[in-house]
Design a protein around this motif. Sequence first.
Motif, PDB file in Angstrom:
ATOM      1  N   MET A 196      -6.933   3.218  10.900  1.00 58.74           N
ATOM      2  CA  MET A 196      -6.992   4.083  12.079  1.00 58.74           C
ATOM      3  C   MET A 196      -7.983   5.215  11.829  1.00 58.74           C
ATOM      4  N   ALA A 197      -9.249   4.972  12.142  1.00 54.50           N
ATOM      5  CA  ALA A 197     -10.299   5.964  11.912  1.00 54.50           C
ATOM      6  C   ALA A 197     -10.006   7.238  12.688  1.00 54.50           C
ATOM      7  N   GLY A 198     -10.150   8.364  12.011  1.00 65.43           N
ATOM      8  CA  GLY A 198      -9.910   9.654  12.638  1.00 65.43           C
ATOM      9  C   GLY A 198      -8.495  10.166  12.476  1.00 65.43           C
ATOM     10  N   SER A 199      -7.560   9.269  12.132  1.00 64.76           N
ATOM     11  CA  SER A 199      -6.158   9.677  11.999  1.00 64.76           C
ATOM     12  C   SER A 199      -5.606   9.483  10.596  1.00 64.76           C
ATOM     13  N   GLN A 200      -6.450   9.073   9.663  1.00 67.48           N
ATOM     14  CA  GLN A 200      -5.960   8.839   8.306  1.00 67.48           C
ATOM     15  C   GLN A 200      -7.118   8.820   7.314  1.00 67.48           C
ATOM     16  N   ASN A 201      -6.747   8.895   6.042  1.00 69.76           N
ATOM     17  CA  ASN A 201      -7.703   8.630   4.977  1.00 69.76           C
ATOM     18  C   ASN A 201      -6.990   7.842   3.883  1.00 69.76           C
ATOM     19  N   HIS A 202      -7.475   7.939   2.657  1.00 68.50           N
ATOM     20  CA  HIS A 202      -6.911   7.156   1.554  1.00 68.50           C
ATOM     21  C   HIS A 202      -5.459   7.493   1.250  1.00 68.50           C
ATOM     22  N   GLN A 203      -5.013   8.692   1.627  1.00 73.35           N
ATOM     23  CA  GLN A 203      -3.650   9.110   1.272  1.00 73.35           C
ATOM     24  C   GLN A 203      -2.586   8.250   1.964  1.00 73.35           C
ATOM     25  N   LEU A 204      -2.782   7.972   3.245  1.00 74.27           N
ATOM     26  CA  LEU A 204      -1.841   7.105   3.949  1.00 74.27           C
ATOM     27  C   LEU A 204      -1.891   5.695   3.378  1.00 74.27           C
ATOM     28  N   ALA A 205      -3.097   5.186   3.148  1.00 75.39           N
ATOM     29  CA  ALA A 205      -3.243   3.834   2.607  1.00 75.39           C
ATOM     30  C   ALA A 205      -2.567   3.708   1.255  1.00 75.39           C
ATOM     31  N   ALA A 206      -2.754   4.682   0.389  1.00 75.51           N
ATOM     32  CA  ALA A 206      -2.152   4.642  -0.948  1.00 75.51           C
ATOM     33  C   ALA A 206      -0.638   4.663  -0.870  1.00 75.51           C
ATOM     34  N   ALA A 207      -0.087   5.468   0.047  1.00 75.28           N
ATOM     35  CA  ALA A 207       1.367   5.561   0.176  1.00 75.28           C
ATOM     36  C   ALA A 207       1.976   4.228   0.595  1.00 75.28           C
ATOM     37  N   VAL A 208       1.312   3.543   1.521  1.00 75.20           N
ATOM     38  CA  VAL A 208       1.805   2.246   1.986  1.00 75.20           C
ATOM     39  C   VAL A 208       1.698   1.208   0.866  1.00 75.20           C
ATOM     40  N   SER A 209       0.574   1.199   0.175  1.00 77.73           N
ATOM     41  CA  SER A 209       0.399   0.237  -0.915  1.00 77.73           C
ATOM     42  C   SER A 209       1.395   0.479  -2.034  1.00 77.73           C
ATOM     43  N   GLU A 210       1.627   1.720  -2.356  1.00 82.72           N
ATOM     44  CA  GLU A 210       2.599   2.042  -3.411  1.00 82.72           C
ATOM     45  C   GLU A 210       4.005   1.600  -3.024  1.00 82.72           C
ATOM     46  N   ALA A 211       4.293   1.597  -1.721  1.00 84.89           N
ATOM     47  CA  ALA A 211       5.614   1.168  -1.247  1.00 84.89           C
ATOM     48  C   ALA A 211       5.767  -0.346  -1.261  1.00 84.89           C
ATOM     49  N   GLY A 212       4.661  -1.075  -1.460  1.00 83.96           N
ATOM     50  CA  GLY A 212       4.725  -2.535  -1.504  1.00 83.96           C
ATOM     51  C   GLY A 212       4.039  -3.235  -0.363  1.00 83.96           C
ATOM     52  N   GLY A 213       3.590  -2.464   0.637  1.00 87.91           N
ATOM     53  CA  GLY A 213       2.824  -3.043   1.738  1.00 87.91           C
ATOM     54  C   GLY A 213       1.345  -3.055   1.409  1.00 87.91           C
ATOM     55  N   LEU A 214       0.520  -3.256   2.428  1.00 90.31           N
ATOM     56  CA  LEU A 214      -0.928  -3.238   2.243  1.00 90.31           C
ATOM     57  C   LEU A 214      -1.492  -2.080   3.058  1.00 90.31           C
ATOM     58  N   GLY A 215      -1.845  -0.993   2.358  1.00 90.25           N
ATOM     59  CA  GLY A 215      -2.484   0.124   3.025  1.00 90.25           C
ATOM     60  C   GLY A 215      -3.912  -0.223   3.396  1.00 90.25           C
ATOM     61  N   SER A 216      -4.438   0.446   4.402  1.00 92.28           N
ATOM     62  CA  SER A 216      -5.803   0.161   4.869  1.00 92.28           C
ATOM     63  C   SER A 216      -6.601   1.447   4.991  1.00 92.28           C
TER      64      SER A 216
END
Length: 347
Positions: free
Chosen positions: A18-38
């Motif tokens: 979601m360009a403009g509403s996120q950066n690597h921090q959201l993606a990392a949090a999702v990946s760390e939880a077991g999903g696939l952050g983007s």
Amino acid sequence: MDIRDLFHITLPVIQAPMAGSQNHQLAAAVSEAGGLGSIPAGMLNAETLDAELTAIAALTGKPYNLNFFCHLTPTEDATRNQAWLALLEPYLHEQGIDAGSIPTGATRKPFDAAMAEVLERHRPAVVSFHFGLPEPELLQRVKATGAKILSSATTLEEGRWLQAQGVDAVIAQGLEAGGHRGMFLSGDIDSQIGTFALLPQLAGTLDVPVIAAGGIADAAGVAAAKALGAAGVQVGTAYLLCDESRTSPLHRQALQSSAAEHTVLTTLFSGRPARGIVNRLMRELGPRPGAVPAFPLAGNAIASLRSKAEPAGIDHFSPLWAGQNVSGCQAIPAAQLTRALATGWQG
């Protein structure tokens, strides 16, 4: 095969870029939880992309998805641009903006060789594309890194085309989804259908896994997608209020208001159809007027209006991207939301 096996993750949930509403921090949090952050790269250049990928590597060693646009950059059309500025003139005057001061040129660039070089250095596990796929030479460079390739299909025809080009999975982007439509074989809005109509068509036709996207905001939606043949889900809107998102205060306010009950597909903010919460500009000009320049050239004048209005707390010219189902938006950690969504897969 579901996407846990394909991407080496533990939860079948992709956080939509979601360009403009996120950066690597959201993606990392999702990946760390077991999903696939983007990570969305559509508004980055090679230097800022390199910084984002260096930053996510410091937060997680788990797989993540890197997303690019692969549109064709249009030639400026002076006549159409003049018509566009004439349409916006009352708003430019209202905000004290001289039309002559508005910059020209593309505000978003498609995937190119410079981006490919960054990708080759960082080697993300998954690379996804919006608006089709890049030219074959560039696509081959991505494949050579070992990355799994995804792209969005909004019709059965697009899904067949993507499979023929060798993607590893197809994202079934239903009409409900927020943000830009991934449509690329046709510009006909009437060709677009809902997630739970598109998903079984693609899942029943294609040999590659199909990922459901659009209108999925909770565990029940995940369970429904699984029942209709999805290999996993991609969720965007529900993450917009998460602690790690960078959704603006005005956007957050709109998502939590009754205004979020009404979203439409509009070309006003970029030149391509994208779903967002209805605001003043959409109401007064209509969501898709004929004078809008080709994507992404419309963004220059809109950015000028936003830069004046947003500091004053005015969202009249802001793209408030959101899908049709905002019920899952919660101001909670992204990891918590990811795990809650995944319970629908287990049920």
